[in-house]
Motif scaffolding. Sequence first.
Motif, PDB file in Angstrom:
ATOM      1  N   TYR A 284       0.915  -1.337  -0.052  1.00 10.20           N
ATOM      2  CA  TYR A 284      -0.163  -0.167   0.043  1.00 10.20           C
ATOM      3  C   TYR A 284       0.634   1.268  -0.021  1.00 10.20           C
ATOM      4  O   TYR A 284       0.692   2.469  -0.684  1.00 10.20           O
ATOM      5  CB  TYR A 284      -0.936  -0.103   1.213  1.00 10.20           C
ATOM      6  CG  TYR A 284      -1.761   1.180   1.287  1.00 10.20           C
ATOM      7  CD1 TYR A 284      -3.045   1.535   0.521  1.00 10.20           C
ATOM      8  CD2 TYR A 284      -1.171   2.291   2.458  1.00 10.20           C
ATOM      9  CE1 TYR A 284      -3.535   2.561   0.858  1.00 10.20           C
ATOM     10  CE2 TYR A 284      -1.869   3.341   2.354  1.00 10.20           C
ATOM     11  CZ  TYR A 284      -3.294   3.495   1.372  1.00 10.20           C
ATOM     12  OH  TYR A 284      -4.087   4.850   1.823  1.00 10.20           O
TER      13      TYR A 284
ATOM     14  N   SER B 242      -7.618   0.390  -0.637  1.00  4.22           N
ATOM     15  CA  SER B 242      -8.656  -0.527   0.043  1.00  4.22           C
ATOM     16  C   SER B 242     -10.113  -0.452  -0.691  1.00  4.22           C
ATOM     17  O   SER B 242     -10.783  -1.262  -0.513  1.00  4.22           O
ATOM     18  CB  SER B 242      -8.872  -0.512   1.392  1.00  4.22           C
ATOM     19  OG  SER B 242      -9.307   0.833   1.775  1.00  4.22           O
ATOM     20  N   GLN B 243     -10.520   0.705  -0.814  1.00  2.00           N
ATOM     21  CA  GLN B 243     -11.871   0.959  -1.615  1.00  2.00           C
ATOM     22  C   GLN B 243     -12.790   0.841  -0.419  1.00  2.00           C
ATOM     23  O   GLN B 243     -13.936   0.522  -0.748  1.00  2.00           O
ATOM     24  CB  GLN B 243     -12.164   0.379  -2.847  1.00  2.00           C
ATOM     25  CG  GLN B 243     -11.267   0.748  -3.996  1.00  2.00           C
ATOM     26  CD  GLN B 243     -11.916   0.369  -5.444  1.00  2.00           C
ATOM     27  OE1 GLN B 243     -11.934  -0.871  -5.509  1.00  2.00           O
ATOM     28  NE2 GLN B 243     -12.230   1.205  -6.193  1.00  2.00           N
ATOM     29  N   LEU B 244     -12.477   1.088   0.872  1.00  2.00           N
ATOM     30  CA  LEU B 244     -13.270   0.732   1.997  1.00  2.00           C
ATOM     31  C   LEU B 244     -14.076   2.114   2.316  1.00  2.00           C
ATOM     32  O   LEU B 244     -14.973   2.011   3.197  1.00  2.00           O
ATOM     33  CB  LEU B 244     -12.448   0.341   3.116  1.00  2.00           C
ATOM     34  CG  LEU B 244     -11.962  -1.009   3.217  1.00  2.00           C
ATOM     35  CD1 LEU B 244     -11.084  -1.335   4.374  1.00  2.00           C
ATOM     36  CD2 LEU B 244     -13.036  -2.163   3.317  1.00  2.00           C
ATOM     37  N   SER B 245     -13.761   3.137   1.698  1.00  2.00           N
ATOM     38  CA  SER B 245     -14.569   4.422   2.194  1.00  2.00           C
ATOM     39  C   SER B 245     -16.112   4.264   2.242  1.00  2.00           C
ATOM     40  O   SER B 245     -16.600   4.845   3.054  1.00  2.00           O
ATOM     41  CB  SER B 245     -14.003   5.588   1.319  1.00  2.00           C
ATOM     42  OG  SER B 245     -13.855   5.337   0.120  1.00  2.00           O
TER      43      SER B 245
ATOM     44  N   TYR C 117     -16.996   6.503  -7.133  1.00  2.00           N
ATOM     45  CA  TYR C 117     -16.105   6.545  -6.448  1.00  2.00           C
ATOM     46  C   TYR C 117     -14.808   7.121  -7.318  1.00  2.00           C
ATOM     47  O   TYR C 117     -14.835   7.022  -8.690  1.00  2.00           O
ATOM     48  CB  TYR C 117     -15.313   5.050  -6.189  1.00  2.00           C
ATOM     49  CG  TYR C 117     -13.895   5.064  -5.594  1.00  2.00           C
ATOM     50  CD1 TYR C 117     -13.990   4.900  -4.375  1.00  2.00           C
ATOM     51  CD2 TYR C 117     -13.037   4.529  -6.306  1.00  2.00           C
ATOM     52  CE1 TYR C 117     -12.627   4.609  -3.516  1.00  2.00           C
ATOM     53  CE2 TYR C 117     -11.562   4.534  -5.840  1.00  2.00           C
ATOM     54  CZ  TYR C 117     -11.530   4.742  -4.314  1.00  2.00           C
ATOM     55  OH  TYR C 117     -10.365   4.407  -3.949  1.00  2.00           O
TER      56      TYR C 117
ATOM     57  N   ASN D 129      -7.895   8.664  -4.593  1.00  2.00           N
ATOM     58  CA  ASN D 129      -7.616   9.877  -3.908  1.00  2.00           C
ATOM     59  C   ASN D 129      -6.688  10.741  -4.834  1.00  2.00           C
ATOM     60  O   ASN D 129      -6.826  12.040  -4.607  1.00  2.00           O
ATOM     61  CB  ASN D 129      -6.573   9.446  -2.468  1.00  2.00           C
ATOM     62  CG  ASN D 129      -6.253  10.731  -1.671  1.00  2.00           C
ATOM     63  OD1 ASN D 129      -7.104  11.547  -1.387  1.00  2.00           O
ATOM     64  ND2 ASN D 129      -5.037  10.778  -1.493  1.00  2.00           N
TER      65      ASN D 129
ATOM     66  N   ASP E  48     -18.930   7.759  -0.770  1.00  2.00           N
ATOM     67  CA  ASP E  48     -18.052   8.024   0.409  1.00  2.00           C
ATOM     68  C   ASP E  48     -18.419   9.595   0.993  1.00  2.00           C
ATOM     69  O   ASP E  48     -17.815   9.969   1.942  1.00  2.00           O
ATOM     70  CB  ASP E  48     -16.699   7.524   0.567  1.00  2.00           C
ATOM     71  CG  ASP E  48     -15.893   8.300  -0.258  1.00  2.00           C
ATOM     72  OD1 ASP E  48     -16.198   9.451  -0.652  1.00  2.00           O
ATOM     73  OD2 ASP E  48     -14.883   7.750  -0.836  1.00  2.00           O
TER      74      ASP E  48
ATOM     75  N   ASP F  54     -18.516  12.584   2.020  1.00  2.00           N
ATOM     76  CA  ASP F  54     -18.426  12.833   3.691  1.00  2.00           C
ATOM     77  C   ASP F  54     -18.418  14.439   3.803  1.00  2.00           C
ATOM     78  O   ASP F  54     -17.301  15.054   3.271  1.00  2.00           O
ATOM     79  CB  ASP F  54     -17.312  12.325   4.501  1.00  2.00           C
ATOM     80  CG  ASP F  54     -17.220  12.302   5.797  1.00  2.00           C
ATOM     81  OD1 ASP F  54     -17.812  11.461   6.441  1.00  2.00           O
ATOM     82  OD2 ASP F  54     -16.604  13.041   6.289  1.00  2.00           O
TER      83      ASP F  54
HETATM   84  C1  LIG Z   1     -10.958  16.638  -3.000  1.00  2.00           C
HETATM   85  C2  LIG Z   1     -11.028  15.460  -2.215  1.00  2.00           C
HETATM   86  C3  LIG Z   1     -12.202  15.239  -1.545  1.00  2.00           C
HETATM   87  C4  LIG Z   1     -12.448  14.037  -0.880  1.00  2.00           C
HETATM   88  N1  LIG Z   1     -13.643  13.466  -0.371  1.00  2.00           N
HETATM   89  C5  LIG Z   1     -13.909  12.329   0.418  1.00  2.00           C
HETATM   90  C6  LIG Z   1     -15.006  12.245   0.888  1.00  2.00           C
HETATM   91  O1  LIG Z   1     -16.043  12.691   0.706  1.00  2.00           O
HETATM   92  N2  LIG Z   1     -15.278  11.131   1.816  1.00  2.00           N
HETATM   93  C7  LIG Z   1     -14.103  10.217   2.069  1.00  2.00           C
HETATM   94  O2  LIG Z   1     -14.328   9.320   2.786  1.00  2.00           O
HETATM   95  N3  LIG Z   1     -12.735  10.670   1.719  1.00  2.00           N
HETATM   96  C8  LIG Z   1     -12.645  11.792   0.945  1.00  2.00           C
HETATM   97  N4  LIG Z   1     -11.433  12.119   0.380  1.00  2.00           N
HETATM   98  C9  LIG Z   1     -10.129  11.419   0.959  1.00  2.00           C
HETATM   99  C10 LIG Z   1      -9.850  10.200   0.040  1.00  2.00           C
HETATM  100  O3  LIG Z   1      -9.668  10.492  -1.129  1.00  2.00           O
HETATM  101  C11 LIG Z   1     -10.764   8.971   0.475  1.00  2.00           C
HETATM  102  O4  LIG Z   1     -11.042   8.799   1.578  1.00  2.00           O
HETATM  103  C12 LIG Z   1     -10.228   7.847  -0.347  1.00  2.00           C
HETATM  104  O5  LIG Z   1      -9.815   7.950  -1.690  1.00  2.00           O
HETATM  105  C13 LIG Z   1     -11.080   6.595  -0.322  1.00  2.00           C
HETATM  106  O6  LIG Z   1     -10.576   5.401  -1.171  1.00  2.00           O
HETATM  107  P1  LIG Z   1      -9.962   4.309  -0.339  1.00  2.00           P
HETATM  108  O7  LIG Z   1     -10.958   3.670   0.704  1.00  2.00           O
HETATM  109  O8  LIG Z   1      -9.494   3.259  -1.319  1.00  2.00           O
HETATM  110  O9  LIG Z   1      -8.660   4.668   0.502  1.00  2.00           O
HETATM  111  P2  LIG Z   1      -7.554   4.087   1.155  1.00  2.00           P
HETATM  112  O10 LIG Z   1      -6.362   4.591   0.625  1.00  2.00           O
HETATM  113  O11 LIG Z   1      -7.543   2.571   1.028  1.00  2.00           O
HETATM  114  O12 LIG Z   1      -7.503   4.504   2.589  1.00  2.00           O
HETATM  115  C14 LIG Z   1      -8.157   3.660   3.674  1.00  2.00           C
HETATM  116  C15 LIG Z   1      -9.117   4.751   4.284  1.00  2.00           C
HETATM  117  O13 LIG Z   1      -8.716   5.725   4.919  1.00  2.00           O
HETATM  118  C16 LIG Z   1      -9.375   7.000   4.973  1.00  2.00           C
HETATM  119  N5  LIG Z   1      -8.554   7.998   3.932  1.00  2.00           N
HETATM  120  C17 LIG Z   1      -7.768   7.717   2.928  1.00  2.00           C
HETATM  121  N6  LIG Z   1      -7.333   8.940   2.620  1.00  2.00           N
HETATM  122  C18 LIG Z   1      -7.718   9.997   3.178  1.00  2.00           C
HETATM  123  C19 LIG Z   1      -7.729  11.148   3.002  1.00  2.00           C
HETATM  124  N7  LIG Z   1      -6.917  11.877   2.337  1.00  2.00           N
HETATM  125  N8  LIG Z   1      -8.709  11.951   4.031  1.00  2.00           N
HETATM  126  C20 LIG Z   1      -9.411  11.430   4.673  1.00  2.00           C
HETATM  127  N9  LIG Z   1      -9.450  10.089   4.886  1.00  2.00           N
HETATM  128  C21 LIG Z   1      -8.618   9.286   4.108  1.00  2.00           C
HETATM  129  C22 LIG Z   1     -10.804   6.595   4.023  1.00  2.00           C
HETATM  130  O14 LIG Z   1     -11.762   6.337   4.975  1.00  2.00           O
HETATM  131  C23 LIG Z   1     -10.203   5.433   3.419  1.00  2.00           C
HETATM  132  O15 LIG Z   1     -11.333   4.412   3.113  1.00  2.00           O
HETATM  133  C24 LIG Z   1     -11.246  13.309  -0.418  1.00  2.00           C
HETATM  134  C25 LIG Z   1     -10.023  13.736  -0.770  1.00  2.00           C
HETATM  135  C26 LIG Z   1      -9.882  14.782  -1.679  1.00  2.00           C
HETATM  136  C27 LIG Z   1      -8.355  15.075  -2.155  1.00  2.00           C
END
Ligand SMILES: Cc1cc2nc3c(=O)[nH]c(=O)nc-3n(C[C@H](O)[C@H](O)[C@H](O)COP(=O)(O)OP(=O)(O)OC[C@H]3O[C@@H](n4cnc5c(N)ncnc54)[C@H](O)[C@@H]3O)c2cc1C
Length: 410
Positions: A25, A45-48, A147, A150, A181, A183
């Motif tokens: 990761y 992870s796409q767990l968001s 989705y 990030n 997601d 938020d």
């Molecule tokens: C402009 C912008 C808008 C965003 N809007 C949202 C939103 O509405 N909801 C949201 O959940 N996230 C948001 N994010 C944060 C992040 O992009 C997503 O949480 C992440 O891409 C979700 O994919 P994942 O579960 O594969 O993340 P992974 O990389 O697998 O990370 C695991 C978990 O960690 C948390 N996480 C990871 N990166 C971030 C981050 N930078 N900020 C906050 N939490 C994070 C999430 O809950 C995520 O599921 C945003 C980021 C940006 C730059």
Amino acid sequence: MHFEPTRAAGLARLSDFLPRAGRDYANSRNYDDGVPEDGARRNVSQLSPWLHAGLIDEGEVLDAVLAEHSPRTAEKFISEVFWRIYFKGYLEQRPGIWRGFCEQRDRSIGELDDNAGLRRAYEEATGGRTGIEAFDHWARELVETGYLHNHARMWFASIWIFTLKLDWTLGADFFLRHLMDGDAASNTLSWRWVGGLHTTGKTYLARESNIARYTANMTAGPLEAQGLASEAPALSEGEEYGRQGLALPDRPARDAFDAPYALILHDEAASHVPLALPRPPDLVIGAPRPEARSSREIGSHARAFARGAVENGLAEAADTFGCERRMWEMSDDLSNQLAAAGLKRIAIPFLPTGWIRDALMPELAPIFEQGDAIDLLGDLDRATWPHAKAGFFGVKKKIEGVLAEVGITG
Ligand SMILES: Cc1cc2nc3c(=O)[nH]c(=O)nc-3n(C[C@H](O)[C@H](O)[C@H](O)COP(=O)(O)OP(=O)(O)OC[C@H]3O[C@@H](n4cnc5c(N)ncnc54)[C@H](O)[C@@H]3O)c2cc1C
């Protein structure tokens, strides 16, 4: 990947991702490789969506990751999960930011009706017709899948603000309406971070070369992004959002659950499992409110995931507790539903600052005022939020201590 809004699907995704939550990761998370055939990305992870809906919670994700990896190997993943908790805690201490966002967004939506040139630029951006290949690709992907990776979110927000020069609140609204997601805290504060409103003077500039490098593995080759702004001057705003004290609910005493009560599940807490209730409820009520995200139309994926999460969570809770279930829709009167069930007390997972609080609190406020509401806040939020006063570093340096405090050891 089919994003099924159930706790079981979230747990399955977690266990599939666990082996890759360590060094894999950390090394590969910045790559947007596009949507694979089965829809399931390998490097993130796409767990968001499940985390946002509260179908699974951060504590169980961190516990599972630490059972498989050392804290050092999984440091990057753990800290990303804490970004989510940090943003929540930060917004809770500055609720004015959410109110300011809503007001500016509503004004900007009004301007779209009055200004044809602005409306055209907005429709080109949200419809993926700007001519900037990468941006148009993500605009379509967001609407079609619910989705975005990030890094794509960062590039997209930066191009929206600094190249297309559109108002940031309209972009944040576009994300909220379509992201499964979506938020209030992570989205609003990330957009503000890109625009230089979160960390004073620090902005994020999307660059053509960086986009090409981190999209190089896409099936059709790297995405092009010509003509991007070469500078990202920080946005400014009239308002100063000072920090207010955290008003966290007390931990409920065990006897708070002795009298009959209804459990309310909502968009951000759709499963009863993470709540670990000491005594079963006598009724479960589902209150999905995805429509409250915006006055504009909500995307089909965001709507379906939010509604599905609450409906499935409600059915599971009713089965587990052997009690009745009801839906509390926007047009229904909650007090009538409680009266029909002969109940006065409710237990409700904490309503964080954002549209879900705005949508539900007006009807719940009298129940809180009468002392008939049990407000449930998770231990991890309770332990972390006090450190989310300013920058993320304040939380980052406390992660080890917080995990020990709440007993997350893997
Ligand atoms: C402009 C912008 C808008 C965003 N809007 C949202 C939103 O509405 N909801 C949201 O959940 N996230 C948001 N994010 C944060 C992040 O992009 C997503 O949480 C992440 O891409 C979700 O994919 P994942 O579960 O594969 O993340 P992974 O990389 O697998 O990370 C695991 C978990 O960690 C948390 N996480 C990871 N990166 C971030 C981050 N930078 N900020 C906050 N939490 C994070 C999430 O809950 C995520 O599921 C945003 C980021 C940006 C730059």
